[in-house]
Motif scaffolding. Structure first.
Motif, PDB file in Angstrom:
ATOM      1  N   CYS A  12       0.813  -1.216   0.000  1.00  0.00           N
ATOM      2  CA  CYS A  12       0.000   0.000   0.000  1.00  0.00           C
ATOM      3  C   CYS A  12       0.849   1.269   0.000  1.00  0.00           C
ATOM      4  O   CYS A  12       0.385   2.336  -0.379  1.00  0.00           O
ATOM      5  CB  CYS A  12      -0.979   0.009   1.171  1.00  0.00           C
ATOM      6  SG  CYS A  12      -0.180   0.032   2.781  1.00  0.00           S
ATOM      7  N   ARG A  13       2.120   1.192   0.379  1.00  0.00           N
ATOM      8  CA  ARG A  13       3.015   2.358   0.387  1.00  0.00           C
ATOM      9  C   ARG A  13       3.692   2.579  -0.954  1.00  0.00           C
ATOM     10  O   ARG A  13       4.349   3.582  -1.172  1.00  0.00           O
ATOM     11  CB  ARG A  13       4.073   2.191   1.478  1.00  0.00           C
ATOM     12  CG  ARG A  13       3.455   2.158   2.885  1.00  0.00           C
ATOM     13  CD  ARG A  13       4.459   1.718   3.894  1.00  0.00           C
ATOM     14  NE  ARG A  13       4.719   0.285   3.658  1.00  0.00           N
ATOM     15  CZ  ARG A  13       5.472  -0.492   4.397  1.00  0.00           C
ATOM     16  NH1 ARG A  13       6.091   0.000   5.425  1.00  0.00           N
ATOM     17  NH2 ARG A  13       5.642  -1.752   4.118  1.00  0.00           N
ATOM     18  N   PRO A  18      -2.791   0.714  -6.246  1.00  0.00           N
ATOM     19  CA  PRO A  18      -4.050   1.378  -6.599  1.00  0.00           C
ATOM     20  C   PRO A  18      -4.594   2.163  -5.407  1.00  0.00           C
ATOM     21  O   PRO A  18      -4.314   1.846  -4.254  1.00  0.00           O
ATOM     22  CB  PRO A  18      -4.981   0.227  -6.964  1.00  0.00           C
ATOM     23  CG  PRO A  18      -4.414  -0.965  -6.271  1.00  0.00           C
ATOM     24  CD  PRO A  18      -2.930  -0.732  -6.177  1.00  0.00           C
ATOM     25  N   ASP A  19      -5.374   3.197  -5.700  1.00  0.00           N
ATOM     26  CA  ASP A  19      -6.027   3.966  -4.641  1.00  0.00           C
ATOM     27  C   ASP A  19      -7.028   3.070  -3.929  1.00  0.00           C
ATOM     28  O   ASP A  19      -7.611   2.168  -4.537  1.00  0.00           O
ATOM     29  CB  ASP A  19      -6.762   5.173  -5.218  1.00  0.00           C
ATOM     30  CG  ASP A  19      -5.816   6.232  -5.748  1.00  0.00           C
ATOM     31  OD1 ASP A  19      -4.676   6.311  -5.247  1.00  0.00           O
ATOM     32  OD2 ASP A  19      -6.214   6.970  -6.664  1.00  0.00           O
ATOM     33  N   PRO A  20      -7.243   3.318  -2.616  1.00  0.00           N
ATOM     34  CA  PRO A  20      -8.271   2.540  -1.917  1.00  0.00           C
ATOM     35  C   PRO A  20      -9.632   2.801  -2.563  1.00  0.00           C
ATOM     36  O   PRO A  20      -9.868   3.884  -3.118  1.00  0.00           O
ATOM     37  CB  PRO A  20      -8.251   3.074  -0.490  1.00  0.00           C
ATOM     38  CG  PRO A  20      -7.178   4.092  -0.416  1.00  0.00           C
ATOM     39  CD  PRO A  20      -6.613   4.301  -1.761  1.00  0.00           C
ATOM     40  N   GLN A  22     -13.421   3.827  -3.302  1.00  0.00           N
ATOM     41  CA  GLN A  22     -14.338   4.856  -2.814  1.00  0.00           C
ATOM     42  C   GLN A  22     -15.562   4.173  -2.218  1.00  0.00           C
ATOM     43  O   GLN A  22     -16.135   3.286  -2.826  1.00  0.00           O
ATOM     44  CB  GLN A  22     -14.758   5.739  -3.981  1.00  0.00           C
ATOM     45  CG  GLN A  22     -15.754   6.796  -3.629  1.00  0.00           C
ATOM     46  CD  GLN A  22     -16.113   7.638  -4.842  1.00  0.00           C
ATOM     47  OE1 GLN A  22     -15.236   8.114  -5.536  1.00  0.00           O
ATOM     48  NE2 GLN A  22     -17.388   7.782  -5.090  1.00  0.00           N
ATOM     49  N   GLU A  31     -16.451  15.367  -2.006  1.00  0.00           N
ATOM     50  CA  GLU A  31     -15.225  14.588  -2.205  1.00  0.00           C
ATOM     51  C   GLU A  31     -15.478  13.125  -1.819  1.00  0.00           C
ATOM     52  O   GLU A  31     -16.336  12.828  -0.989  1.00  0.00           O
ATOM     53  CB  GLU A  31     -14.086  15.153  -1.356  1.00  0.00           C
ATOM     54  CG  GLU A  31     -13.607  16.518  -1.802  1.00  0.00           C
ATOM     55  CD  GLU A  31     -12.933  16.480  -3.159  1.00  0.00           C
ATOM     56  OE1 GLU A  31     -12.134  15.544  -3.413  1.00  0.00           O
ATOM     57  OE2 GLU A  31     -13.207  17.380  -3.972  1.00  0.00           O
ATOM     58  N   LEU A  34     -12.926   7.427   1.167  1.00  0.00           N
ATOM     59  CA  LEU A  34     -12.276   6.192   0.753  1.00  0.00           C
ATOM     60  C   LEU A  34     -12.283   5.159   1.871  1.00  0.00           C
ATOM     61  O   LEU A  34     -12.440   5.497   3.047  1.00  0.00           O
ATOM     62  CB  LEU A  34     -10.826   6.485   0.331  1.00  0.00           C
ATOM     63  CG  LEU A  34     -10.652   7.543  -0.751  1.00  0.00           C
ATOM     64  CD1 LEU A  34      -9.166   7.779  -1.002  1.00  0.00           C
ATOM     65  CD2 LEU A  34     -11.359   7.160  -2.028  1.00  0.00           C
ATOM     66  N   ASP A  37     -11.114   5.718   5.643  1.00  0.00           N
ATOM     67  CA  ASP A  37     -11.299   7.092   6.105  1.00  0.00           C
ATOM     68  C   ASP A  37     -12.318   7.149   7.234  1.00  0.00           C
ATOM     69  O   ASP A  37     -13.277   6.367   7.255  1.00  0.00           O
ATOM     70  CB  ASP A  37     -11.827   7.998   4.975  1.00  0.00           C
ATOM     71  CG  ASP A  37     -10.796   8.330   3.925  1.00  0.00           C
ATOM     72  OD1 ASP A  37      -9.603   8.049   4.149  1.00  0.00           O
ATOM     73  OD2 ASP A  37     -11.191   8.874   2.868  1.00  0.00           O
TER      74      ASP A  37
END
Length: 64
Positions: A12-13, A18-20, A22, A31, A34, A37
């Motif tokens: 994940c770093r 890929p982005d987490p 939504q 906005e 994710l 969050d």
């Protein structure tokens, strides 16, 4: 295998990860909220932490 982190599934770093996903759209700012969050569910609407903090106030009594 990733050329940056050398893993089959990117850590994940890793900048190639890929982005987490939504999960919600904030009712205040629009906005994405994710996965992972913090958010608030207020009467069926989802609000991000930044909007909640911006709406926070302190009650002050004014006798006049």
């Amino acid at each position: 295998m990733c050329e940056v982190c050398h893993m089959t599934i990117c850590d994940c770093r890793c900048p190639n990860a890929p982005d987490p996903p939504q999960v919600f759209i904030c009712s205040g700012c629009g906005e994405p909220i994710l996965e992972g969050d913090d958010y608030w569910d207020i009467m069926g609407e989802q609000w991000c932490a930044e909007c909640i903090e911006g709406a926070k106030g302190v009650a002050e009594y004014d006798p006049d």
